[in-house]
Design a protein around this motif. Structure first.
Motif, short mmCIF file in Angstrom:
data_model
loop_
_atom_site.label_atom_id
_atom_site.label_comp_id
_atom_site.label_asym_id
_atom_site.label_seq_id
_atom_site.Cartn_x
_atom_site.Cartn_y
_atom_site.Cartn_z
N THR A 15 -4.88 -12.19 -6.93
CA THR A 15 -5.71 -11.38 -5.74
C THR A 15 -4.73 -10.62 -5.18
O THR A 15 -5.20 -9.36 -4.80
CB THR A 15 -6.13 -12.71 -4.84
OG1 THR A 15 -5.30 -13.46 -4.60
CG2 THR A 15 -7.29 -13.43 -5.54
N LEU A 19 -5.65 -6.45 -4.63
CA LEU A 19 -5.52 -5.96 -3.28
C LEU A 19 -4.57 -4.64 -3.35
O LEU A 19 -5.10 -3.67 -2.52
CB LEU A 19 -5.03 -7.21 -2.14
CG LEU A 19 -6.26 -8.21 -1.77
CD1 LEU A 19 -5.50 -8.84 -0.80
CD2 LEU A 19 -7.24 -7.23 -1.00
N ILE A 41 -12.32 -4.90 -0.78
CA ILE A 41 -10.96 -5.85 -0.40
C ILE A 41 -11.70 -7.22 0.21
O ILE A 41 -11.00 -8.19 0.11
CB ILE A 41 -10.34 -5.17 0.88
CG1 ILE A 41 -9.44 -3.76 0.08
CG2 ILE A 41 -9.38 -5.81 1.50
CD1 ILE A 41 -8.99 -2.73 1.02
#
Length: 93
Positions: A15, A19, A41
């Motif tokens: 993750t 991002l 996001i």
């Protein structure tokens, strides 16, 4: 089956990379839709929170139930990440 600590590290790593990719596209790639990037996001952060909570919740007492629980968790996480990749590919359209 990997232990929970390694699974949490993997979720955080994946993750975090997603991002970073999304933020890079938002800031440095011309023509990127900022609203879609912000939405993506939020989706990535939600995925991280959800799957870290699911790792902490045990699937049951019996080893077969636990193994099936974590197998399903990994499959669901992979599917969620694939959805994020599709969203990343649509940022510049």
């Amino acid at each position: 089956m990997a232990n929970r600590r390694n699974l949490k590290k993997e979720i955080n790593f994946v993750t975090g990379e997603l991002l970073a990719e999304c933020l890079f596209n938002k800031q440095y790639v011309p023509g990127t839709n900022a609203a879609k990037a912000d939405e993506l996001i939020g989706q990535i952060i939600g995925i991280q929170d959800e799957y870290l909570q699911r790792v902490n919740a045990n699937g049951g007492k019996e080893p077969k139930q636990v193994k099936a629980y974590y197998k399903k968790l990994r499959e669901d996480f992979d599917a969620a990440v694939d959805g994020v990749f599709e969203g990343l590919s649509e940022l510049n359209k």
